[in-house]
Design an enzyme around this catalytic site. Structure first.
Site, short mmCIF file in Angstrom:
data_model
loop_
_atom_site.label_atom_id
_atom_site.label_comp_id
_atom_site.label_asym_id
_atom_site.label_seq_id
_atom_site.Cartn_x
_atom_site.Cartn_y
_atom_site.Cartn_z
N SER A 48 104.52 -23.35 111.73
CA SER A 48 103.79 -22.24 110.41
C SER A 48 103.32 -23.31 109.66
O SER A 48 103.74 -24.49 109.66
CB SER A 48 104.68 -21.56 110.01
OG SER A 48 104.08 -21.09 108.74
N TYR A 75 112.33 -19.11 105.38
CA TYR A 75 111.10 -18.64 106.62
C TYR A 75 110.91 -20.53 107.29
O TYR A 75 110.56 -20.50 107.92
CB TYR A 75 110.08 -17.93 106.64
CG TYR A 75 109.11 -17.63 107.30
CD1 TYR A 75 109.68 -17.29 109.38
CD2 TYR A 75 107.88 -18.61 107.06
CE1 TYR A 75 108.59 -17.29 109.55
CE2 TYR A 75 107.08 -18.44 108.38
CZ TYR A 75 107.22 -17.94 109.70
OH TYR A 75 106.36 -17.95 110.80
#
Length: 335
Positions: free
Chosen positions: A127, A152
């Site tokens: 990501s 995350y």
């Protein structure tokens, strides 16, 4: 090829499965169908290809070690695309342990399956959030990324490090793809475009963080899938010029690679909303709010490596992508 795709009922995973089946691959799909958002949307995505003769769907959680081992042993996939993950920067602040179970423990089970069963290439979703506190734009895979701003992001950075260890120790070719703000039809309800569309049509206010000054490298889902397909077909390779004295964070002496997939054209959030208003034919009522914890103000992808090595760069304009999403949304929700 026989390809194992995790997160196969998810936003990106379902689009990838459809493309793989279209070109004639055999696909084994894994998804746990959790209730992070409405499971009915996952079922609807799955219905597009569930009955395809080359598709097998398994409702299994990546954290189930024995179940994952059994899948690898039975189906013997040649290549694996790991897209299953607990998503969402903001949710990771509320429920961090969910990210450990799925993004760390689950990913380890995938690595082990690949190692034990001779998988030719593992491609996995990373990501843009891994860039964290970095401020040098555009973000490059050759930049160091050691300051994540959410769990995350930290879990995705961990995936890259874990993959490197397996590539180094076992010669497993692994490629991590750092996705930049993916949007499009069949998207997740927790993402901005989906939430904005729902609220605007209902005549409700939309929450616009950082006073709309965010700049994001919004990337259309079909562009992401095309990038995955190209990378999947070419297993990661060693960088023969790599040096431990001056280590390159984006490659290695092991068969391990990292690439950005972004539109390479950052758009301010307020402009994004303007394009959505045009597509909907309705103005948004906005509540301007400060930057949220865990968020970064701007993202911008340097996709030079993807262009040079795969002759590919995302090309879908914001105008076209948002229009395609709105068309899908109106049809799906009959509104």
């Amino acid at each position: 090829m026989k390809v194992l795709v995790t997160g196969s009922a998810g936003f990106i995973g379902s689009s990838l499965v459809a493309r793989l089946l279209e070109r004639g691959d055999v696909v084994i799909g894994i998804d746990n169908h959790n209730d992070y958002y409405d499971p009915a949307l996952k079922e609807a995505r799955l219905s597009r290809y569930a009955s395809h003769s080359n598709y097998i769907h398994l409702r299994i959680d990546l954290a189930d070690r024995q179940a994952i081992e059994n899948i690898f042993a039975k189906h013997k996939p040649q290549r694996v695309v790991n897209l299953a993950a607990q998503a969402g920067v903001r949710y990771s602040i509320e429920n961090p342990l969910a990210y450990i179970d799925s993004n760390i423990v689950g990913f380890t089970h995938i690595l082990e399956g690949c190692r034990r069963h001779g998988v030719e290439h593992l491609v996995y979703a990373s990501s843009s959030s891994v860039y964290g506190a970095n401020t040098t734009m555009p973000f490059s895979v050759h930049h160091n990324v050691d300051h994540p701003l959410s769990l995350y992001a930290a879990s995705k950075k961990s995936n890259e490090l874990m993959a490197h260890a397996y590539s180094h120790l076992y010669g497993l070719p692994t490629t991590g793809l750092r996705f930049f703000t993916v949007y499009g039809p069949w998207g997740r309800p927790d993402m901005a475009l989906f939430k904005f569309t729902k609220a605007i049509l209902a005549g409700e206010k939309i929450s616009v963080f950082n006073h709309g000054k965010h700049r994001r490298d919004f990337t259309y889902v079909d562009d992401i899938v095309e990038g995955i397909m190209r990378v999947l077909d070419r297993p990661a390779f060693s960088n023969l010029a790599w040096s431990g004295a001056q280590p390159d964070p984006g490659s290695s002496s092991a068969p391990w690679r990292i690439y950005n997939i972004g539109n390479n054209n950052p758009i301010e959030l307020l402009h994004y909303i303007e394009e959505l208003e045009k597509a909907l034919g309705k103005k948004a009522e906005m509540e301007l709010l400060p930057l949220q914890p865990g968020d970064v103000p701007d993202t911008s992808a340097d996709v030079t490596d993807l262009v040079e090595q795969f002759h590919y760069k995302p090309v879908t304009s914001i105008e076209h992508g948002i229009t395609k999403f709105v068309d899908w949304y109106r049809e799906y929700f009959q509104c």
